[in-house]
Scaffold this active site. Structure first.
Site, PDB file in Angstrom:
ATOM      1  CG  ASP A   1       3.603   1.186   9.871  1.00 29.29           C
ATOM      2  OD1 ASP A   1       2.644   1.861  10.239  1.00 29.29           O
ATOM      3  OD2 ASP A   1       4.505   1.622   9.134  1.00 29.29           O
TER       4      ASP A   1
ATOM      5  CB  VAL B   1       8.510   6.224  14.462  1.00 28.07           C
ATOM      6  CG1 VAL B   1       8.142   6.901  13.141  1.00 28.07           C
ATOM      7  CG2 VAL B   1       9.734   5.331  14.273  1.00 28.07           C
TER       8      VAL B   1
ATOM      9  CE  LYS C   1      -1.469   1.659   4.213  1.00 26.70           C
ATOM     10  NZ  LYS C   1      -1.350   3.086   4.451  1.00 26.70           N
ATOM     11  CG  ASN C   2       2.363   2.782   3.528  1.00 27.18           C
ATOM     12  OD1 ASN C   2       1.213   3.171   3.286  1.00 27.18           O
ATOM     13  ND2 ASN C   2       2.780   2.517   4.759  1.00 27.18           N
TER      14      ASN C   2
ATOM     15  NE  ARG D   1      -0.728  11.982   7.689  1.00 25.24           N
ATOM     16  CZ  ARG D   1      -1.281  13.092   8.164  1.00 25.24           C
ATOM     17  NH1 ARG D   1      -2.517  13.101   8.582  1.00 25.24           N
ATOM     18  NH2 ARG D   1      -0.572  14.205   8.222  1.00 25.24           N
TER      19      ARG D   1
ATOM     20  NE  ARG E   1       0.646  10.277  10.256  1.00 28.47           N
ATOM     21  CZ  ARG E   1       0.299   9.248   9.497  1.00 28.47           C
ATOM     22  NH1 ARG E   1      -0.876   8.685   9.642  1.00 28.47           N
ATOM     23  NH2 ARG E   1       1.122   8.786   8.592  1.00 28.47           N
TER      24      ARG E   1
HETATM   25  N1  EPU Z   1       7.214  14.460  10.835  1.00 29.27           N
HETATM   26  C1  EPU Z   1       7.279  15.795  11.150  1.00 29.27           C
HETATM   27  N2  EPU Z   1       7.121  16.716  10.133  1.00 29.27           N
HETATM   28  C2  EPU Z   1       6.920  16.335   8.831  1.00 29.27           C
HETATM   29  C3  EPU Z   1       6.857  14.956   8.536  1.00 29.27           C
HETATM   30  C4  EPU Z   1       6.999  14.047   9.564  1.00 29.27           C
HETATM   31  O1  EPU Z   1       7.485  16.175  12.309  1.00 29.27           O
HETATM   32  O2  EPU Z   1       6.798  17.211   7.966  1.00 29.27           O
HETATM   33  C5  EPU Z   1       7.363  13.460  11.922  1.00 29.27           C
HETATM   34  C6  EPU Z   1       6.025  12.701  12.150  1.00 29.27           C
HETATM   35  O3  EPU Z   1       5.166  13.430  12.985  1.00 29.27           O
HETATM   36  C7  EPU Z   1       6.508  11.415  12.769  1.00 29.27           C
HETATM   37  C8  EPU Z   1       7.841  11.158  12.053  1.00 29.27           C
HETATM   38  O4  EPU Z   1       8.251  12.421  11.523  1.00 29.27           O
HETATM   39  O5  EPU Z   1       6.743  11.586  14.130  1.00 29.27           O
HETATM   40  C9  EPU Z   1       7.797  10.117  10.961  1.00 29.27           C
HETATM   41  O6  EPU Z   1       6.777  10.437  10.035  1.00 29.27           O
HETATM   42  P1  EPU Z   1       6.888  10.075   8.480  1.00 29.27           P
HETATM   43  O7  EPU Z   1       6.825  11.341   7.704  1.00 29.27           O
HETATM   44  O8  EPU Z   1       8.059   9.184   8.284  1.00 29.27           O
HETATM   45  O9  EPU Z   1       5.570   9.266   8.257  1.00 29.27           O
HETATM   46  P2  EPU Z   1       4.590   9.312   7.021  1.00 29.27           P
HETATM   47  O10 EPU Z   1       5.343   9.465   5.757  1.00 29.27           O
HETATM   48  O11 EPU Z   1       3.473  10.261   7.299  1.00 29.27           O
HETATM   49  C10 EPU Z   1       4.653   6.749   6.491  1.00 29.27           C
HETATM   50  C11 EPU Z   1       3.634   5.657   6.397  1.00 29.27           C
HETATM   51  C12 EPU Z   1       3.175   5.253   7.789  1.00 29.27           C
HETATM   52  C13 EPU Z   1       4.385   4.799   8.593  1.00 29.27           C
HETATM   53  C14 EPU Z   1       5.434   5.925   8.617  1.00 29.27           C
HETATM   54  C15 EPU Z   1       6.712   5.537   9.324  1.00 29.27           C
HETATM   55  C16 EPU Z   1       2.520   6.127   4.322  1.00 29.27           C
HETATM   56  C17 EPU Z   1       1.293   6.576   3.621  1.00 29.27           C
HETATM   57  N3  EPU Z   1       2.490   6.128   5.647  1.00 29.27           N
HETATM   58  O12 EPU Z   1       3.983   7.860   7.088  1.00 29.27           O
HETATM   59  O13 EPU Z   1       2.302   4.152   7.622  1.00 29.27           O
HETATM   60  O14 EPU Z   1       3.995   4.484   9.895  1.00 29.27           O
HETATM   61  O15 EPU Z   1       5.765   6.322   7.265  1.00 29.27           O
HETATM   62  O16 EPU Z   1       7.304   4.460   8.686  1.00 29.27           O
HETATM   63  O17 EPU Z   1       3.509   5.738   3.688  1.00 29.27           O
HETATM   64  C18 EPU Z   1       0.276   2.975   7.819  1.00 29.27           C
HETATM   65  O18 EPU Z   1       0.589   2.370   6.789  1.00 29.27           O
HETATM   66  O19 EPU Z   1      -0.728   2.713   8.505  1.00 29.27           O
HETATM   67  C19 EPU Z   1       1.098   4.103   8.272  1.00 29.27           C
HETATM   68  C20 EPU Z   1       0.708   4.941   9.220  1.00 29.27           C
END
Ligand code: EPU
Length: 433
Positions: A306, A328, A25-26, A94, A123
């Site tokens: 995850d 995380v 999915k991701n 997202r 987030r």
């Molecule tokens: N963060 C910030 N500012 C930003 C971006 C992120 O402070 O601009 C912080 C977040 O708040 C968090 C950390 O950095 O504390 C990591 O967030 P990240 O950006 O890596 O997460 P994401 O890209 O929003 C993806 C997956 C998540 C998975 C995380 C970590 C997708 C759509 N989502 O989220 O997957 O947990 O990476 O590996 O790819 C899921 O599949 O259910 C899911 C939540």
């Protein structure tokens, strides 16, 4: 739509058999967005048909993408961006923030909806916005959207404060067609990002992977169509692997990728689960009693956040006291309340219960868990708060005595393809009502 539907699960049956993992999915959602970078057709093979992919496909259609699905092959062609505004989507995920870069490359303008926080924390998207601003994009925040415009994106040396998956992907999408070079320091290097890079390389991009979390991108003038087979879902693999061990069953996961599961397999061995890596997948089963462990979630190649939720359920069945330090997300233990209702002994702490303090130290975030086992779980009514937490509710119900009624299963439909069919084929007593 699956809102208001519930799963009724009768626990106590070992799950046995074989399933084929779906595509990730991701990765699929990001690849759909990346396809908007070209006016040629992109074919995604092994593309799972699940809620988050459908929401992202709707986003692509709003801006001009033509989409056709034949089984697990999804074809997307966006000859022209007909609309640079994504005002509203019928359901949320997202992904829209990632659409900024392709829309800006193709039209110089973009507008995408603002996403609020969710059950796993606020987030924020500040890393995304700061990076795009450094690359020459003007971004205004309105009450409900980000409005962006540019005379052309320019490469920049970007140092991420934390290796964010989404921000790394956004900068890659911005850098591939930007003028000159972009360097990302402290980049995330999750397997899904590497798969996205592989697809972009086939489309004509020049992206180097450096050591020490550096990614170098040399902007090119144009990207082309391609066909890409999406990597199997390591998160789905972990969900079913833990079901096998927790229910004392035996499941073969076809296509499970050992290289992306190394940290998980080590943890499973320490807990006392067993696995056998075969040519086209991995078999998971149990050998004797489960043992308590200590672990910390981290960015790849660490133990992925995850995987934390299903692992907590498994540890409720282990002998002794386990400790999990979530580094995380600041607030990803909310779902343990549901497990406590079922009889689990889990206490959440705001202290860093890990080898070293993480960035949430002394900030009062509930990000450490102590789990005492083994606990006898009893079937009851529970609610799902987010996708991975939902998997925890299901695994807990599968090992619990009696019947569980789980609501909020739309979260599961967003992230797992044919979840219930797969569970049924393994012998689970599950019903959707
Ligand atoms: N963060 C910030 N500012 C930003 C971006 C992120 O402070 O601009 C912080 C977040 O708040 C968090 C950390 O950095 O504390 C990591 O967030 P990240 O950006 O890596 O997460 P994401 O890209 O929003 C993806 C997956 C998540 C998975 C995380 C970590 C997708 C759509 N989502 O989220 O997957 O947990 O990476 O590996 O790819 C899921 O599949 O259910 C899911 C939540």
């Amino acid at each position: 739509m699956t809102e208001n539907q519930q799963f009724i699960i009768e626990g106590g049956y070992p799950l046995k058999g074989k399933i084929r993992l779906s595509g990730t999915k991701n990765a699929a959602t990001k690849m759909l967005v990346a396809s908007l970078l070209t006016d040629e057709e992109v074919i995604l093979e092994n593309c799972p048909d699940l809620g988050d992919v459908q929401i992202t496909a709707e986003l692509c259609q709003i801006v001009g993408g033509k989409i056709k699905r034949e089984g697990n092959t999804l074809k997307i062609h966006t000859p022209k961006i007909t609309n640079h505004r994504v005002k509203e989507l019928s359901r949320k995920n997202r992904i829209p923030i990632l659409a900024l870069s392709p829309l800006l490359h193709r039209t110089g303008k973009a507008e995408v909806p603002i996403l609020g926080g969710c059950k796993i924390g606020p987030r924020p998207v500040d890393f995304h916005l700061n990076a795009l601003r450094q690359m020459g994009v003007e971004i205004k925040e309105t009450e409900s959207s980000y409005k962006a415009k540019t005379d052309g994106l320019k490469g920049y040396n970007i140092e991420l404060p934390y290796p964010s998956v989404g921000a790394t992907e956004n900068i890659i999408l911005a850098g591939v067609l930007a003028k000159e070079k972009t360097v990302i320091s402290n980049a995330a290097v999750e397997p899904e990002i590497i798969d996205l890079i592989k697809m972009l390389q086939k489309m004509g991009a020049i992206i180097e992977l450096g050591t020490n979390r550096k990614i170098y991108i040399e902007g090119v003038k144009k990207l082309y169509g391609t066909t890409h087979y999406i990597l199997p879902d390591r998160n789905e693999a972990v969900s079913f692997a833990i079901m096998a061990i927790a229910t004392n069953g035996d499941i073969f996961l076809e296509e499970a990728p050992q290289e992306n599961l190394i940290t998980f397999l080590n943890a499973i061995r320490r807990i006392g689960g067993e696995f056998k890596v075969e040519k086209n997948g991995i078999r998971f089963f149990r050998k004797g009693e489960l043992k308590a462990i200590e672990l910390e979630t981290d960015t790849f190649p660490g133990f992925t956040t995850d995987w934390q939720q299903p692992t907590v359920v498994l540890l409720t069945q282990a002998n002794g006291t386990s400790v999990i330090h979530e580094t995380v997300y600041e607030d990803r233990f909310g779902y343990t309340e549901e497990l406590r209702k079922m009889g689990a002994d889990i206490t959440i702490f705001t202290k860093c219960l890990g080898e070293k303090p993480c960035r949430f130290n002394e900030k009062n975030y509930p990000h450490s868990a102590v789990i005492k086992g083994p606990a006898t779980l009893k079937g009851t009514k529970t609610e799902i708060y987010d996708l991975r937490a939902g998997c925890a509710n299901v695994i807990a119900a599968l090992i619990a005595k009696g019947e569980s009624k789980i609501s909020g299963i739309e979260h599961l439909d967003r992230g797992y393809e044919n979840f219930e069919e797969k569970l049924l084929s393994l012998g689970a007593k599950v019903k959707r009502v």
